[in-house]
Design an enzyme around this catalytic site. Structure first.
Site, PDB file in Angstrom:
ATOM      1  N   ASP A  71       0.827  -1.200   0.000  1.00  0.00           N
ATOM      2  CA  ASP A  71       0.000   0.000   0.000  1.00  0.00           C
ATOM      3  C   ASP A  71       0.865   1.254   0.000  1.00  0.00           C
ATOM      4  O   ASP A  71       2.041   1.228   0.374  1.00  0.00           O
ATOM      5  CB  ASP A  71      -0.942   0.013   1.205  1.00  0.00           C
ATOM      6  CG  ASP A  71      -0.197  -0.012   2.538  1.00  0.00           C
ATOM      7  OD1 ASP A  71       0.600  -0.948   2.744  1.00  0.00           O
ATOM      8  OD2 ASP A  71      -0.408   0.898   3.366  1.00  0.00           O
ATOM      9  N   GLU A 133      -0.132  -1.065   5.727  1.00  0.00           N
ATOM     10  CA  GLU A 133       0.913  -0.668   6.674  1.00  0.00           C
ATOM     11  C   GLU A 133       0.780   0.805   7.014  1.00  0.00           C
ATOM     12  O   GLU A 133       1.023   1.231   8.158  1.00  0.00           O
ATOM     13  CB  GLU A 133       2.290  -0.954   6.070  1.00  0.00           C
ATOM     14  CG  GLU A 133       3.460  -0.755   7.024  1.00  0.00           C
ATOM     15  CD  GLU A 133       3.997   0.673   7.060  1.00  0.00           C
ATOM     16  OE1 GLU A 133       4.810   0.987   7.942  1.00  0.00           O
ATOM     17  OE2 GLU A 133       3.601   1.493   6.189  1.00  0.00           O
TER      18      GLU A 133
END
Length: 375
Positions: A71, A133
């Site tokens: 991400d 994350e």
């Protein structure tokens, strides 16, 4: 495909934190399977996001994890000089969202696969690619919980966050929460008929400020700046107009803990105020947003020595940002940060990574593989 071509594909996926990531997971899986790599896609509880775990070499022997997140943070800044999800080369710099944080590392890992396969690994390398994350390490705990069924206990985990390819042995932990207090609206001339949610939140804020000041005088670790744990209310919102009693107040709170302290425990004095308000009949709630532990790897740890030997650089004592490394350490797996790029370029418009940084990371991974290969 080389590392730049792979990075171009990875950047093209707008895998913004908190959004579905099926497209980038599917592409990485197809790439790895085209090289006959064993891949497991591990859906998270959200249902539309997944971690990915892949193994090169015998998974029943101890080896090393190469850990990274798929991400990226949003790219809505107006200062971007080009499409943030289209890789743009300018000299030796490659621009795009996630190039440094941390699709550059993922690209170097994936570009290393042909050389790693050719080396016939005697001990395995595992790729552990996570989601969300950037929201506080939300995906990695689900992946780490599955490790006992996926592989033998690893010798260590290398987390490829941007560190200019220097090993980093420590970072602070973090816990964050959203506090929500509901009051009762009314005309401000009749406070006796309403319930002011902002006034109630003031009790919570006062405790947070008091706790933050106490932490400054608490345990110290000189490798960090600042050397103490910290706390802050980062956002607060509530109220509609000056003459309306506010019926809702929401605040986001975080604590950052030096090694040896539990991040969520630092929030407990504030949580106690929320519970006290609830006991008084107020609709006051607490939602945990994130919670990950600090990292602390001894300077003489074998993993630190390995990374120093492969990079040719001394490891750094600590960084200010947080990573998934503490989660691996909490699970009993030695962990260290080492990845290409510069954290100062992350989360900014015109994020970039240099070609030499990308190639240095690939050389590092391939050298790690050579050390694990059959003679």
């Amino acid at each position: 495909m080389n590392a730049v071509q792979i990075l171009e594909r990875l950047v093209s996926f707008p895998s913004v934190v908190g959004t579905p990531n099926g497209a980038i997971v599917a592409w990485i899986r197809a790439y790895l399977e085209s090289h006959c790599v064993e891949v497991r896609v591990l859906p998270g509880p959200e249902g539309d996001r997944a971690n990915l775990f892949a193994t090169l070499g015998p998974r029943d022997r101890p080896g090393y994890i190469l850990s990274g997140h798929m991400d990226v943070v949003p790219a809505g800044e107006t200062e971007w000089r080009s499409d943030p999800f289209t890789l743009r080369a300018e000299g030796d710099a490659l621009f795009g969202r996630g190039t440094s944080d941390m699709k550059g590392f993922l690209a170097a890992v994936l570009a290393s696969v042909p050389a790693l396969k050719a080396g016939r690994l005697d001990c395995p390398l595992h790729f552990a690619f996570s989601y969300d994350e950037e929201a506080g390490c939300l995906g990695a705990p689900h992946l780490i919980a599955r490790l006992p069924e996926l592989c033998a206990r690893p010798l260590g985990a290398i987390i490829g966050e941007p560190s200019d390819m220097s090993g980093v042995r420590a970072h602070k932990g973090k816990a964050a929460a959203r506090l929500r207090i509901e009051g009762r609206a009314g005309h401000s001339s009749r406070p006796d008929q309403g319930l002011n949610a902002i006034h109630l939140m003031a009790e919570v804020l006062a405790r947070a400020v008091e706790t933050a000041k106490a932490l400054e005088k608490g345990p110290q670790d000189p490798i960090f700046e600042p050397p103490y744990a910290s706390m802050q209310i980062g956002t607060i919102r509530g109220g509609q107009a000056l003459n309306i009693i506010p019926d809702l107040c929401v605040a986001d709170l975080e604590a950052r803990a030096i090694p040896g302290l539990v991040p969520r425990a630092l929030l407990e004095p504030v949580h106690a105020v929320i519970r006290s308000l609830a006991a008084r009949g107020v609709n006051a709630t607490w939602e945990t947003l994130s919670d990950y532990p600090a990292l602390s790897l001894p300077a003489d740890a074998p993993l630190a020595a390995l990374v120093e030997r492969l990079t040719g650089k001394p490891s750094l004592a600590a960084v200010s940002y947080g990573t998934e490394a503490g989660l691996y350490q909490e699970a009993g797996i030695a962990a260290i940060i080492c990845g290409p790029g510069d954290i100062d370029r992350a989360h900014k418009p015109n994020e970039f990574i240099r070609l030499d940084e990308l190639h240095a990371c690939q050389a590092f991974i391939e050298a790690l593989g050579q050390g694990l290969s059959q003679a």
